[in-house]
Motif scaffolding. Structure first.
Motif, PDB file in Angstrom:
ATOM      1  N   ILE A  18      -0.951   2.459   1.244  1.00 33.25           N
ATOM      2  CA  ILE A  18      -0.356   1.218   0.741  1.00 33.25           C
ATOM      3  C   ILE A  18       0.187   0.387   1.900  1.00 33.25           C
ATOM      4  O   ILE A  18       0.024  -0.841   1.926  1.00 33.25           O
ATOM      5  CB  ILE A  18       0.738   1.511  -0.313  1.00 33.25           C
ATOM      6  CG1 ILE A  18       0.096   2.052  -1.600  1.00 33.25           C
ATOM      7  CG2 ILE A  18       1.563   0.261  -0.609  1.00 33.25           C
ATOM      8  CD1 ILE A  18       1.097   2.598  -2.614  1.00 33.25           C
ATOM      9  N   ALA A  19       0.813   1.028   2.878  1.00 29.74           N
ATOM     10  CA  ALA A  19       1.330   0.304   4.052  1.00 29.74           C
ATOM     11  C   ALA A  19       0.190  -0.422   4.770  1.00 29.74           C
ATOM     12  O   ALA A  19       0.319  -1.601   5.123  1.00 29.74           O
ATOM     13  CB  ALA A  19       2.039   1.267   5.002  1.00 29.74           C
ATOM     14  N   HIS A  20      -0.925   0.264   4.975  1.00 32.07           N
ATOM     15  CA  HIS A  20      -2.088  -0.367   5.615  1.00 32.07           C
ATOM     16  C   HIS A  20      -2.606  -1.534   4.772  1.00 32.07           C
ATOM     17  O   HIS A  20      -2.957  -2.591   5.314  1.00 32.07           O
ATOM     18  CB  HIS A  20      -3.209   0.657   5.835  1.00 32.07           C
ATOM     19  CG  HIS A  20      -3.002   1.531   7.026  1.00 32.07           C
ATOM     20  ND1 HIS A  20      -3.239   1.114   8.317  1.00 32.07           N
ATOM     21  CD2 HIS A  20      -2.571   2.812   7.121  1.00 32.07           C
ATOM     22  CE1 HIS A  20      -2.974   2.093   9.156  1.00 32.07           C
ATOM     23  NE2 HIS A  20      -2.562   3.139   8.458  1.00 32.07           N
ATOM     24  N   GLU A  21      -2.661  -1.356   3.462  1.00 30.93           N
ATOM     25  CA  GLU A  21      -3.150  -2.421   2.581  1.00 30.93           C
ATOM     26  C   GLU A  21      -2.235  -3.643   2.623  1.00 30.93           C
ATOM     27  O   GLU A  21      -2.711  -4.782   2.606  1.00 30.93           O
ATOM     28  CB  GLU A  21      -3.277  -1.900   1.145  1.00 30.93           C
ATOM     29  CG  GLU A  21      -4.412  -0.905   0.968  1.00 30.93           C
ATOM     30  CD  GLU A  21      -4.444  -0.280  -0.427  1.00 30.93           C
ATOM     31  OE1 GLU A  21      -3.565  -0.589  -1.270  1.00 30.93           O
ATOM     32  OE2 GLU A  21      -5.350   0.536  -0.672  1.00 30.93           O
ATOM     33  N   ILE A  22      -0.926  -3.421   2.676  1.00 29.47           N
ATOM     34  CA  ILE A  22       0.029  -4.537   2.766  1.00 29.47           C
ATOM     35  C   ILE A  22      -0.217  -5.319   4.054  1.00 29.47           C
ATOM     36  O   ILE A  22      -0.280  -6.554   4.047  1.00 29.47           O
ATOM     37  CB  ILE A  22       1.485  -4.020   2.693  1.00 29.47           C
ATOM     38  CG1 ILE A  22       1.806  -3.545   1.272  1.00 29.47           C
ATOM     39  CG2 ILE A  22       2.472  -5.103   3.146  1.00 29.47           C
ATOM     40  CD1 ILE A  22       3.116  -2.776   1.141  1.00 29.47           C
ATOM     41  N   GLN A 129       4.300  -9.770  -4.486  1.00 29.48           N
ATOM     42  CA  GLN A 129       3.250  -8.776  -4.673  1.00 29.48           C
ATOM     43  C   GLN A 129       3.905  -7.513  -5.219  1.00 29.48           C
ATOM     44  O   GLN A 129       5.087  -7.278  -4.993  1.00 29.48           O
ATOM     45  CB  GLN A 129       2.552  -8.483  -3.340  1.00 29.48           C
ATOM     46  CG  GLN A 129       1.915  -9.714  -2.721  1.00 29.48           C
ATOM     47  CD  GLN A 129       1.520  -9.499  -1.270  1.00 29.48           C
ATOM     48  OE1 GLN A 129       1.408  -8.381  -0.791  1.00 29.48           O
ATOM     49  NE2 GLN A 129       1.322 -10.598  -0.556  1.00 29.48           N
ATOM     50  N   LEU A 130       3.125  -6.709  -5.925  1.00 25.44           N
ATOM     51  CA  LEU A 130       3.662  -5.506  -6.553  1.00 25.44           C
ATOM     52  C   LEU A 130       2.965  -4.264  -6.015  1.00 25.44           C
ATOM     53  O   LEU A 130       1.735  -4.179  -6.021  1.00 25.44           O
ATOM     54  CB  LEU A 130       3.481  -5.584  -8.077  1.00 25.44           C
ATOM     55  CG  LEU A 130       3.930  -4.373  -8.893  1.00 25.44           C
ATOM     56  CD1 LEU A 130       5.422  -4.102  -8.711  1.00 25.44           C
ATOM     57  CD2 LEU A 130       3.595  -4.586 -10.367  1.00 25.44           C
ATOM     58  N   ALA A 131       3.776  -3.310  -5.554  1.00 23.04           N
ATOM     59  CA  ALA A 131       3.271  -2.013  -5.096  1.00 23.04           C
ATOM     60  C   ALA A 131       3.899  -0.921  -5.953  1.00 23.04           C
ATOM     61  O   ALA A 131       5.113  -0.909  -6.152  1.00 23.04           O
ATOM     62  CB  ALA A 131       3.624  -1.789  -3.626  1.00 23.04           C
ATOM     63  N   VAL A 132       3.063  -0.020  -6.459  1.00 24.42           N
ATOM     64  CA  VAL A 132       3.561   1.098  -7.266  1.00 24.42           C
ATOM     65  C   VAL A 132       2.911   2.390  -6.799  1.00 24.42           C
ATOM     66  O   VAL A 132       1.764   2.393  -6.354  1.00 24.42           O
ATOM     67  CB  VAL A 132       3.304   0.896  -8.780  1.00 24.42           C
ATOM     68  CG1 VAL A 132       4.065  -0.319  -9.295  1.00 24.42           C
ATOM     69  CG2 VAL A 132       1.833   0.787  -9.107  1.00 24.42           C
ATOM     70  N   PRO A 145      -0.548  -4.513 -10.695  1.00 25.04           N
ATOM     71  CA  PRO A 145      -0.100  -4.234  -9.323  1.00 25.04           C
ATOM     72  C   PRO A 145      -1.130  -4.661  -8.284  1.00 25.04           C
ATOM     73  O   PRO A 145      -2.334  -4.649  -8.538  1.00 25.04           O
ATOM     74  CB  PRO A 145       0.078  -2.717  -9.316  1.00 25.04           C
ATOM     75  CG  PRO A 145      -0.878  -2.228 -10.349  1.00 25.04           C
ATOM     76  CD  PRO A 145      -0.934  -3.297 -11.409  1.00 25.04           C
ATOM     77  N   ASP A 146      -0.636  -5.046  -7.115  1.00 24.41           N
ATOM     78  CA  ASP A 146      -1.502  -5.386  -5.992  1.00 24.41           C
ATOM     79  C   ASP A 146      -1.856  -4.147  -5.180  1.00 24.41           C
ATOM     80  O   ASP A 146      -2.904  -4.096  -4.544  1.00 24.41           O
ATOM     81  CB  ASP A 146      -0.788  -6.400  -5.083  1.00 24.41           C
ATOM     82  CG  ASP A 146      -0.472  -7.681  -5.824  1.00 24.41           C
ATOM     83  OD1 ASP A 146      -1.397  -8.474  -6.028  1.00 24.41           O
ATOM     84  OD2 ASP A 146       0.699  -7.870  -6.228  1.00 24.41           O
ATOM     85  N   TYR A 147      -0.952  -3.168  -5.183  1.00 25.14           N
ATOM     86  CA  TYR A 147      -1.137  -1.938  -4.418  1.00 25.14           C
ATOM     87  C   TYR A 147      -0.778  -0.758  -5.310  1.00 25.14           C
ATOM     88  O   TYR A 147       0.294  -0.745  -5.911  1.00 25.14           O
ATOM     89  CB  TYR A 147      -0.228  -1.923  -3.179  1.00 25.14           C
ATOM     90  CG  TYR A 147      -0.256  -3.214  -2.398  1.00 25.14           C
ATOM     91  CD1 TYR A 147      -1.307  -3.503  -1.535  1.00 25.14           C
ATOM     92  CD2 TYR A 147       0.767  -4.148  -2.528  1.00 25.14           C
ATOM     93  CE1 TYR A 147      -1.336  -4.691  -0.819  1.00 25.14           C
ATOM     94  CE2 TYR A 147       0.749  -5.337  -1.819  1.00 25.14           C
ATOM     95  CZ  TYR A 147      -0.305  -5.609  -0.965  1.00 25.14           C
ATOM     96  OH  TYR A 147      -0.335  -6.787  -0.266  1.00 25.14           O
ATOM     97  N   VAL A 148      -1.673   0.223  -5.383  1.00 27.05           N
ATOM     98  CA  VAL A 148      -1.464   1.382  -6.256  1.00 27.05           C
ATOM     99  C   VAL A 148      -1.719   2.658  -5.468  1.00 27.05           C
ATOM    100  O   VAL A 148      -2.768   2.804  -4.837  1.00 27.05           O
ATOM    101  CB  VAL A 148      -2.419   1.339  -7.474  1.00 27.05           C
ATOM    102  CG1 VAL A 148      -2.230   2.567  -8.357  1.00 27.05           C
ATOM    103  CG2 VAL A 148      -2.221   0.070  -8.280  1.00 27.05           C
TER     104      VAL A 148
END
Length: 180
Positions: A18-22, A129-132, A145-148
């Motif tokens: 998720i960190a890389h995707e952000i 943006q939403l990360a879960v 969510p943008d990141y899962v």
């Protein structure tokens, strides 16, 4: 009976991804702000901050939002005109920032809706943006969510239990049958 969905290593891998995707989606992390939804979202936000700092060398500000007064299932409303934000702490102005809102489990979307309302009371972000960590489906509101970390299809008779070492002493996510 519970079934293990993510163990400590899988949670670490998911937060690293998720960190890389952000970083990729935002073409870096300038003007980004991480905001965790109390309680476990805060710890996930701190973990993402550490991962992003390791990758990019930039320590992002981390805030926390308490959605209690924004929930749509409260039966007792505040008697004051202005809502009192108890426990919300966002260290920088959200106006013009890319806010990454972070939570442990996304289910109906109502917690996220309340968090969005709380954030909007703090200013006007450029983007939210939403990360879960877990998306279990069963949305009641149009929130995605943008990141899962992991999609986990569930029935409504099941519940996802996310545990983080900072508050629970262990890192794991399990799926369990609801007890009536």
């Amino acid at each position: 009976m519970s079934r293990l969905i993510l163990d400590e290593q899988a949670i670490r891998r998911a937060t690293t991804r998720i960190a890389h995707e952000i970083i990729e989606r935002n073409k870096g992390v300038s003007d980004c702000l991480l905001v965790g939804i109390k309680t476990r979202g805060i710890y996930l936000a701190n973990r993402l901050q550490e991962r992003i700092e390791t990758i990019e060398g930039i320590k992002l500000p981390v805030g926390e939002v308490d959605i209690t007064l924004y929930r749509d299932d409260l039966t007792v409303k505040s008697t004051t005109e202005e809502p009192i934000l108890q426990g919300t702490d966002v260290p920088v102005d959200v106006t013009g920032k890319k806010v990454i809102l972070i939570d442990d489990v996304l289910y109906t979307g109502r917690t996220v809706r309340a968090a969005l309302d709380a954030l909007m009371d703090l200013g006007r972000p450029e983007q939210i943006q939403l990360a879960v960590l877990i998306d279990r489906g069963h949305r009641e509101l149009p929130i995605r969510p943008d990141y899962v970390g992991k999609n986990v299809p569930t029935s409504k008779q099941e519940q996802i239990v996310a545990k983080l070492s900072e508050v629970d002493g262990i890192d794991e996510v399990t799926i369990e049958q609801k007890t009536s």
